[in-house]
Design a protein around this motif. Structure first.
Motif, mmCIF file in Angstrom:
data_model
loop_
_atom_site.group_PDB
_atom_site.id
_atom_site.type_symbol
_atom_site.label_atom_id
_atom_site.label_comp_id
_atom_site.label_asym_id
_atom_site.label_seq_id
_atom_site.Cartn_x
_atom_site.Cartn_y
_atom_site.Cartn_z
ATOM 1 N N GLU A 195 0.834 -1.205 0.000
ATOM 2 C CA GLU A 195 0.000 0.000 0.000
ATOM 3 C C GLU A 195 0.869 1.255 0.000
ATOM 4 O O GLU A 195 0.501 2.289 -0.565
ATOM 5 N N LYS A 227 -5.738 -3.011 -4.011
ATOM 6 C CA LYS A 227 -6.896 -2.122 -3.906
ATOM 7 C C LYS A 227 -6.519 -0.707 -3.505
ATOM 8 O O LYS A 227 -7.143 0.255 -3.961
ATOM 9 N N SER A 228 -5.521 -0.574 -2.622
ATOM 10 C CA SER A 228 -5.196 0.745 -2.070
ATOM 11 C C SER A 228 -3.714 1.058 -2.279
ATOM 12 O O SER A 228 -2.859 0.177 -2.108
ATOM 13 N N ARG A 229 -3.430 2.296 -2.628
ATOM 14 C CA ARG A 229 -2.066 2.782 -2.803
ATOM 15 C C ARG A 229 -1.970 4.200 -2.250
ATOM 16 O O ARG A 229 -2.945 4.954 -2.254
ATOM 17 N N GLU A 245 -11.088 12.562 5.309
ATOM 18 C CA GLU A 245 -11.551 11.604 4.314
ATOM 19 C C GLU A 245 -11.539 12.216 2.913
ATOM 20 O O GLU A 245 -11.863 13.396 2.736
ATOM 21 N N ARG A 252 -16.296 6.631 0.595
ATOM 22 C CA ARG A 252 -14.959 6.968 1.073
ATOM 23 C C ARG A 252 -13.938 6.377 0.098
ATOM 24 O O ARG A 252 -13.857 5.163 -0.082
ATOM 25 N N ALA A 253 -13.168 7.263 -0.539
ATOM 26 C CA ALA A 253 -12.193 6.830 -1.532
ATOM 27 C C ALA A 253 -10.763 6.872 -1.012
ATOM 28 O O ALA A 253 -9.846 6.405 -1.685
ATOM 29 N N GLY A 254 -10.557 7.439 0.177
ATOM 30 C CA GLY A 254 -9.208 7.511 0.714
ATOM 31 C C GLY A 254 -9.172 8.304 1.992
ATOM 32 O O GLY A 254 -10.186 8.817 2.476
ATOM 33 N N ARG A 269 -8.306 4.326 -2.250
ATOM 34 C CA ARG A 269 -8.955 3.158 -2.835
ATOM 35 C C ARG A 269 -8.998 3.360 -4.341
ATOM 36 O O ARG A 269 -9.792 4.168 -4.857
ATOM 37 N N ASP A 271 -10.057 1.643 -6.876
ATOM 38 C CA ASP A 271 -11.272 1.338 -7.619
ATOM 39 C C ASP A 271 -12.327 2.427 -7.477
ATOM 40 O O ASP A 271 -13.181 2.598 -8.343
ATOM 41 N N ARG A 272 -12.285 3.170 -6.395
ATOM 42 C CA ARG A 272 -13.239 4.254 -6.191
ATOM 43 C C ARG A 272 -12.719 5.612 -6.668
ATOM 44 O O ARG A 272 -13.510 6.494 -7.012
#
Length: 302
Positions: A195, A227-229, A245, A252-254, A269, A271-272
């Motif tokens: 991540e 999924k998350s970076r 957020e 919530r995208a991150g 996230r 994908d979002r």
């Protein structure tokens, strides 16, 4: 190809970092089974980026392994770690030592960095391998193993004549400008190294064999889809607070992990976040994917 002038470089003491001296006949075998980076092939004048993970695979302490040798020819290394975690790191290493013939001690040699004032897009601004200042090869200097644009790390050295002198905060801002996360972003026992882009910044050797937390780390890599970076976001106006957020609509995208002037790092996230209109504290922000990030994933800039 001409080499960059020292006058174009900036020097900063890394007061947030501290060293641990590792020695003894078993030091390579000892570290090889613990950390994410290969040390068996570590050569003098070289540093490698890595981490010590929890058994569950979370990022406990980041580190640079720096090869060294004394006047008698006995080899060993420094671990360049966050100063606030050095005592805990020594305690953790002592717990793993068991019967290994390894010496572990705090070392007060100061750490520093020399970097370009205009690092560009995160790739080597002077060519694939030509970013070599005139003092390259001198004792105490090693190239930052993450990205060429991050420059050189120094141990027990003085500022080169002609280099600009800056506070460490200037270095932090330059690193954020490159989109490279740091300890403030991953904390301790919170994030997974993938991540935090350790796999893209030469921080994990997946061919070296076992290390603490390897099973989870290798499984995340084998799946091929993370999924998350941690990525930079750009905004106007006051900086959001760490922990704010990042929203994509109502999702919530991150979450913001560290901030600077007009830029912040966030654990996103993917994908979002991809292609979405993003908001932080009701204000629009833009997600960036740095050139080095895209290149490491084999992608092209849009």
């Amino acid at each position: 190809m001409s080499q960059p002038r020292i006058e174009s470089m900036t020097f900063a003491w890394l007061k947030s970092r501290a060293l641990i001296a590792i020695g003894g006949p078993d030091w390579r075998d000892f570290l090889q089974g613990l950390i994410t980076q290969d040390v068996e092939t570590l050569a003098p004048g070289e540093a490698r980026f890595g981490a010590l993970l929890t058994p569950q695979g979370r990022l406990l302490y980041d580190l640079f392994v720096v090869a060294r040798s004394n006047s008698a020819g006995a080899d060993g290394c420094w671990l360049d770690v966050a100063a606030e975690h050095r005592a805990a790191m020594i305690q953790r290493l002592a717990m793993y030592r068991l019967r290994a013939k390894v010496e572990i001690a705090a070392d007060e040699t100061p750490a520093s960095v020399l970097f370009s004032g205009s690092p560009g897009d995160g790739r080597d601004p002077y060519g694939d391998s030509a970013w070599i200042p005139a003092f390259a090869g001198m004792s105490g200097w090693v190239r930052d193993p993450r990205l060429p644009a991050l420059g050189w790390r120094g141990y027990g050295v003085e500022p080169p004549p002609g280099a600009a002198i800056a506070e460490e905060s200037v270095r932090d801002a330059a690193k954020l400008g490159l989109g490279v996360p740091g300890p403030a972003d991953w904390g301790s026992d919170k994030a997974y190294p993938i991540e935090a882009n350790f796999d893209l910044l030469n921080g994990i050797d997946f061919r070296k064999g076992c290390f603490v937390g390897q099973e989870t780390t290798s499984r995340m890599k084998r799946r091929g889809q993370v999924k998350s970076r941690m990525l930079p976001i750009v905004f106007s106006g006051p900086a959001p607070e760490p922990g704010a957020e990042v929203l994509a609509g109502e999702l919530r995208a991150g979450v913001v992990t560290s901030v600077g002037a007009g830029r912040a790092m966030a654990l996103m996230r993917l994908d979002r976040a991809e292609g979405a209109a993003l908001l932080v504290d009701g204000r629009a922000v833009t997600l960036e994917r740095p050139a080095w990030f895209l290149a490491a994933l084999g992608l092209e800039a849009a």
